[in-house]
Design an enzyme around this catalytic site. Structure first.
Site, mmCIF file in Angstrom:
data_model
loop_
_atom_site.group_PDB
_atom_site.id
_atom_site.type_symbol
_atom_site.label_atom_id
_atom_site.label_comp_id
_atom_site.label_asym_id
_atom_site.label_seq_id
_atom_site.Cartn_x
_atom_site.Cartn_y
_atom_site.Cartn_z
ATOM 1 N N MET A 2 1.152 -0.786 0.100
ATOM 2 C CA MET A 2 -0.014 0.190 -0.119
ATOM 3 C C MET A 2 1.068 1.419 0.108
ATOM 4 S SD MET A 2 -2.893 -0.904 2.543
ATOM 5 C CE MET A 2 -3.469 1.087 2.367
ATOM 6 N N CYS A 83 -2.719 -9.341 4.022
ATOM 7 C CA CYS A 83 -2.114 -8.155 4.252
ATOM 8 C C CYS A 83 -2.300 -8.132 5.855
ATOM 9 C CB CYS A 83 -3.163 -6.971 3.920
ATOM 10 S SG CYS A 83 -1.660 -5.644 5.056
ATOM 11 N N LYS A 122 -4.814 -14.088 -2.059
ATOM 12 C CA LYS A 122 -3.346 -13.575 -1.381
ATOM 13 C C LYS A 122 -3.582 -13.656 -0.581
ATOM 14 C CE LYS A 122 1.197 -10.950 -1.823
ATOM 15 N NZ LYS A 122 1.201 -11.374 -0.305
ATOM 16 N N HIS A 168 1.840 -16.023 0.997
ATOM 17 C CA HIS A 168 3.453 -15.448 1.618
ATOM 18 C C HIS A 168 3.326 -16.277 2.723
ATOM 19 C CE1 HIS A 168 4.829 -12.045 3.411
ATOM 20 N NE2 HIS A 168 5.937 -13.219 3.634
ATOM 21 N N ASN A 208 5.532 -16.525 -2.253
ATOM 22 C CA ASN A 208 5.482 -15.369 -2.398
ATOM 23 C C ASN A 208 6.764 -15.541 -1.080
ATOM 24 O OD1 ASN A 208 4.256 -12.476 -0.635
ATOM 25 N ND2 ASN A 208 5.322 -12.391 -2.363
ATOM 26 N N GLY A 209 7.581 -14.777 -1.074
ATOM 27 C CA GLY A 209 7.978 -14.433 0.863
ATOM 28 C C GLY A 209 9.854 -14.875 0.337
ATOM 29 N N GLY A 230 7.727 -8.584 -3.586
ATOM 30 C CA GLY A 230 7.273 -6.985 -3.984
ATOM 31 C C GLY A 230 8.544 -6.168 -2.694
ATOM 32 N N ARG A 231 9.013 -6.067 -2.924
ATOM 33 C CA ARG A 231 9.912 -4.991 -1.786
ATOM 34 C C ARG A 231 10.749 -5.016 -2.409
ATOM 35 N NH1 ARG A 231 5.787 -4.869 1.927
ATOM 36 N NH2 ARG A 231 5.127 -3.333 2.049
#
Length: 323
Positions: A2, A83, A122, A168, A208-209, A230-231
């Site tokens: 976000m 999230c 997700k 995740h 993911n992760g 992601g990041r």
């Protein structure tokens, strides 16, 4: 993601790989239905393929929001059940929905009936309340109760028609923990995500992760149908170009001067529409990550974009720097 993967970020990242699937930041169904949907959902045609990630727990509202997303031209609708932040939890969406598989299944079915697009989910491998006794042990373990909850959740969304799940592969602690803690403290369990792939062989599973380089992604693709970053991709966007070539067979990404010229032209259009240059350049600070003159590049973009008269020429000054 976000406040991170907005349309300016996605336009920038698309210049590094034409084929990767990009996701919006999570946008709540309520914001789309009761707010400025044009501001929230507008995107550039170059962003395709792009998925709209929704937050919410009302099947009716999510169905309507998904229909709006389809009208805007998104390629996929994704429901965020992963999230863990407090503001998300208090809105009854995100990771707290993992304890309500029947409700999530209703949401997935409602969205599938509303749009002709794939609907994906997700999720985390489990959740733990921060006030549970013996919290440290619960965060680090995965017992029969956890296994039953995860299996029940995935079975419900598959039965509802989810096109894929994005896992995740760590637990989420609800309440009291920061989003950063939730990304870093609970141990990664790629093995549990792989077990889901075996237990639900007809359901695509995306991992993911903890994926940070080409070798790690290629290894994961030996067991999974896809990966989500992601990041790592945000802070080192060149990774997308590396993956595009190694995994998707794409040609080499444009040179740094070419990428910056593309963004200068984009910024000229957006600033003309009233956007602030800093809203665009803030997503580009990692472009030279670990490269010579990276610090000077970041300073030029971050400080220069805040000037009252900042315009697209700032990006052309950056071209001279990297050239």
């Amino acid at each position: 993601m976000m406040d991170w993967t907005d349309r300016h970020c996605r336009y920038f990242l698309r210049g590094l790989s034409p084929g990767v699937l990009l996701y919006t930041e999570m946008i709540t169904a309520a914001a789309i239905l009761r707010g400025d949907s044009q501001r929230l959902l507008r995107f550039d045609a170059e962003e395709h393929p792009v998925a709209l990630q929704l937050g919410g727990s009302s099947p009716a509202d999510l169905a309507r929001a998904a229909a709006v997303g389809a009208e805007f031209g998104y390629d996929e609708i994704n429901l965020n059940c992963g999230c863990p932040s407090d503001r998300v939890r208090h809105g009854t969406f995100g990771a707290c929905l993992m304890s309500e598989p029947e409700l999530v299944a209703d949401c997935v079915q409602a969205m599938r009936e509303a749009v002709p697009l794939p609907v994906t989910v997700k999720l985390r491998i489990g959740t733990v309340a921060s006030d549970e006794p013996d919290l440290d042990r619960r965060v680090g373990s995965f017992d029969a109760r956890d296994q039953e909850s995860l299996h029940r959740f995935v079975a419900a969304v598959q039965a509802a028609g989810a096109a894929a799940i994005i896992v995740h592969a760590r637990k989420a602690v609800l309440g009291g923990w920061s989003p950063r803690d939730n990304r870093e403290v609970p141990p990664l369990r790629h093995d549990l995500a792989a077990a889901l792939r075996a237990q639900f062989p007809t359901l695509p599973v995306v991992l993911n992760g903890g994926l940070r380089d080409v070798a790690g992604v290629q290894a994961a693709l030996g067991s999974f149908d896809g990966v989500m970053l992601g990041r790592e991709a945000y802070h080192r966007p060149a990774l997308l170009a590396e993956l595009g070539q190694a995994v998707l067979g794409e040609p080499a990404a444009p040179s740094l001067p070419q990428q910056l010229e593309r963004m200068a032209q984009y910024a000229a259009r957006e600033v003309q529409r009233g956007e602030r240059l800093a809203s665009i350049t803030r997503h580009m600070l990692g472009l030279l990550s670990h490269a010579p003159r990276a610090r000077e590049f970041r300073r030029l973009l971050s400080e220069g974009a805040r000037a009252a008269d900042a315009g697209p020429d700032l990006l052309r000054r950056a071209i001279a720097l990297v050239a």
